[in-house]
Scaffold this motif. Structure first.
Motif, PDB file in Angstrom:
ATOM      1  N   ILE A  34      13.131  -5.133  -2.357  1.00 22.12           N
ATOM      2  CA  ILE A  34      14.026  -3.916  -1.981  1.00 22.12           C
ATOM      3  C   ILE A  34      13.141  -2.980  -1.235  1.00 22.12           C
ATOM      4  N   THR A  35      13.178  -2.878  -0.002  1.00 22.22           N
ATOM      5  CA  THR A  35      12.446  -1.825   0.781  1.00 22.22           C
ATOM      6  C   THR A  35      13.571  -1.223   1.770  1.00 22.22           C
ATOM      7  N   ASN A  36      14.607  -0.722   1.228  1.00 16.30           N
ATOM      8  CA  ASN A  36      15.793  -0.190   1.974  1.00 16.30           C
ATOM      9  C   ASN A  36      16.495   1.068   1.444  1.00 16.30           C
ATOM     10  N   PHE A  37      16.454   1.921   2.185  1.00 12.43           N
ATOM     11  CA  PHE A  37      17.056   3.563   1.631  1.00 12.43           C
ATOM     12  C   PHE A  37      18.293   3.210   1.463  1.00 12.43           C
ATOM     13  N   ALA A  66       0.863  -1.237   0.097  1.00 14.97           N
ATOM     14  CA  ALA A  66       0.127   0.129   0.157  1.00 14.97           C
ATOM     15  C   ALA A  66       0.801   1.344   0.005  1.00 14.97           C
ATOM     16  N   PRO A  67       2.184   1.265   0.696  1.00 15.82           N
ATOM     17  CA  PRO A  67       2.658   2.453   0.701  1.00 15.82           C
ATOM     18  C   PRO A  67       3.140   3.052  -0.750  1.00 15.82           C
ATOM     19  N   TRP A  75       7.362  -0.853   4.698  1.00 15.23           N
ATOM     20  CA  TRP A  75       7.959   0.048   3.771  1.00 15.23           C
ATOM     21  C   TRP A  75       7.772   1.650   3.866  1.00 15.23           C
ATOM     22  N   LEU A  76       7.852   1.867   5.255  1.00 15.27           N
ATOM     23  CA  LEU A  76       7.785   3.215   5.621  1.00 15.27           C
ATOM     24  C   LEU A  76       8.954   3.494   6.561  1.00 15.27           C
ATOM     25  N   ARG A 132      10.122  13.362   1.139  1.00 14.66           N
ATOM     26  CA  ARG A 132      11.328  12.529   1.293  1.00 14.66           C
ATOM     27  C   ARG A 132      10.950  11.012   1.526  1.00 14.66           C
ATOM     28  N   ILE A 133      10.228  10.752   2.167  1.00 15.87           N
ATOM     29  CA  ILE A 133       9.714   9.009   2.210  1.00 15.87           C
ATOM     30  C   ILE A 133       9.273   8.513   0.919  1.00 15.87           C
ATOM     31  N   ALA A 134       8.377   9.365   0.207  1.00 21.02           N
ATOM     32  CA  ALA A 134       7.851   8.619  -1.060  1.00 21.02           C
ATOM     33  C   ALA A 134       9.081   8.668  -2.156  1.00 21.02           C
TER      34      ALA A 134
END
Length: 506
Positions: free
Chosen positions: A480-483, A283-284, A311-312, A382-384
């Motif tokens: 891949i959910t890693n900044f 959903a994010p 994922w946030l 920035r999160i987006a």
């Protein structure tokens, strides 16, 4: 006051600390956390260990007396060295988002407050903050700016609560008092063969039975076949069963597929079924403008689950259930007349609000603070952007796999998950021309090879992949959910797999 800062009339058995002791504890523990954040990219993703050594290194006897902080911190470092590091840029297993520093420190504040967020009277500010964060999450994904809901331990709990609300809302009799046996024909739930395991588990816990979850086939791209679902609903109605709920996936756990939400919403409306969306992982991704069209129809759901810790970039645990009808939730969780939960405030006021009216838990952590502080610190833009970069990296990995002779893509890259397998030299050309029987034999050999490669990569500590079974084939799965992840990490991971394959064939 004594020289240490403690009051002289304190209890001998008291657990209070002086300001000096708190300062020492705070500075050293904060230093350890700061050190970890600065070094996590350089640590092995998975430790060189096996079951037992970590505990063998630590003091395993129940302590009767306190120990020096220095020893405790040394033991904490030993524990850190025995952990799989979700914050590592090449940690691609499962859906394991790293925590940001603001989220981690917010958890420290919440733990210091140690407030039980059961109701407004127990935690006024925390309750109001959670209700606001829930509205933020609903607005963020395009569901509703006035969404109701609550924060949960994760998507599994959110899905269970949603199934309970759906089940009770569609029952015509008083199931809460009389039980399932007296409340008419068996009820059925509909979901794809890619749905998360928590849906079947919820049906089991609710007493409906796992067989009452109708598993509907997916198409070649792993999306739910809505026509097949409709045929199953009609068949169940003809057989005297009671369909109550359809579940769509907004980002399946295996491949990241987003089901046709508008079509499923139409089916739910046609048969008066509760429409739930499991968006715990995906959903994010609505924050990525390129992916937003995939989620058309999301705003038509009766309930949606999502996990801020997936994922946030918020620390575990930070799940959420959103729903439109608060009356249905309250009816499903009517709490009875126990004195310890009676609210004596005027009904329908903020002060009368209680989370136990719409969820399972009574004791609840102050989960909202870490979401609130993360959003306030970074801002949604920035999160987006970070989510968009994760999606772009998954697309890059898919292109690398497609362009290579020694890899094969096994599913479309829709969000930030890429499923593929390693192929020994010449295999790709062979697969294009062999018989069905020969292909089955080659596929079985590739399943075994890729299983060994995944384990070798995991234990090697340089990267971490998980697995999925897609159309009977074993896939290496990178989520891949890693900044912290970069294209260089993608390239490095493919080389790590190739090196593991060379060792396997030597």
């Amino acid at each position: 006051m004594s020289e240490t800062g403690k009051t002289t009339n304190s209890r001998q058995s008291g657990l209070g600390l002086s300001n000096l002791e708190i300062d020492s504890l705070s500075s050293q523990v904060t230093g350890l956390v700061t050190e970890y954040f600065s070094q996590v990219s350089d640590l092995p993703v998975f430790p060189q260990t096996s079951g037992g050594p970590t505990i063998a290194h630590l003091e395993s006897r129940l302590p009767l007396a306190g120990e020096p902080l220095e020893k405790l911190l040394a033991d904490c470092r030993a524990i850190i060295s025995g952990i799989r590091h979700n914050g590592h840029p090449r940690q691609f297993g499962y859906v394991a988002s790293p925590a940001t520093p603001p989220g981690a420190f917010a958890d420290l504040i919440a733990s210091a407050l140690n407030v039980n967020v059961t109701a407004w009277r127990s935690a006024p500010a925390a309750t109001e903050l959670e209700k606001m964060v829930v509205r933020w999450l609903g607005s963020m994904i395009g569901y509703s700016e006035d969404a109701h809901g609550l924060l949960t331990s994760g998507g599994s709990m959110a899905n269970l609560i949603a199934m309970h609300i759906a089940h009770r809302g569609k029952a015509k009799d008083d199931i809460a008092r009389q039980g399932l046996w007296s409340c008419g024909p068996p009820m059925t739930i509909y979901a794809s063969d890619q749905v998360h395991m928590s849906i079947q588990k919820a049906a089991d816990i609710l007493g409906m039975g796992r067989d009452q979850v109708r598993t509907i086939e997916t198409d070649e791209t792993f999306h739910l076949n809505v026509r097949a679902m409709r045929e199953q609903v009609l068949a169940d109605l003809q057989n005297g069963l009671k369909p109550v709920c359809v579940v769509a996936s907004a980002g399946t756990v295996n491949t990241g597929a987003v089901d046709a939400l508008n079509e499923i919403a139409n089916l739910a409306a046609e048969f008066d079924l509760w429409f739930h969306i499991d968006g715990a992982y995906g959903a994010p991704a609505t924050l990525d403008e390129r992916k937003r069209p995939l989620f058309a129809g999301l705003d038509r759901a009766d309930s949606i689950s999502l996990d801020a810790h997936k994922w946030l970039y918020v620390p575990i645990d930070a799940g959420c259930l959103l729903f439109r009808d608060q009356t249905a939730a309250r009816a499903a969780f009517a709490s009875g007349e126990a004195d310890y939960i009676k609210v004596l405030e005027q009904p329908d006021t903020d002060e009368a609000f209680a989370f136990w009216d719409c969820g399972l838990e009574l004791s609840r952590r102050f989960r909202a603070l870490k979401i609130w502080l993360t959003f306030r610190y970074y801002g949604l833009t920035r999160i987006a952007a970070a989510i968009g970069e994760d999606n772009s990296l998954a697309e890059y990995l898919g292109r690398c796999v497609n362009d290579a002779d020694d890899f094969e893509l096994l599913a479309p890259v829709e969000l930030s998950i890429c499923c593929f397998r390693y192929l020994p030299k010449g295999t790709k050309a062979r697969l294009a021309s062999v018989s069905v029987v020969e292909r089955a034999r080659i596929d079985a050999e590739l399943d075994q090879l890729n299983t060994r490669l995944m384990l070798a990569v995991q234990r090697g500590g340089q990267a971490y992949l998980s697995n999925a079974t897609l159309r009977g084939r074993f896939a290496l799965r990178a989520c891949i959910t890693n900044f912290r992840t970069t294209q260089a990490d993608i390239d490095k991971t493919l080389e790590i797999i190739r090196e593991a394959a060379r060792r396997e064939t030597d």
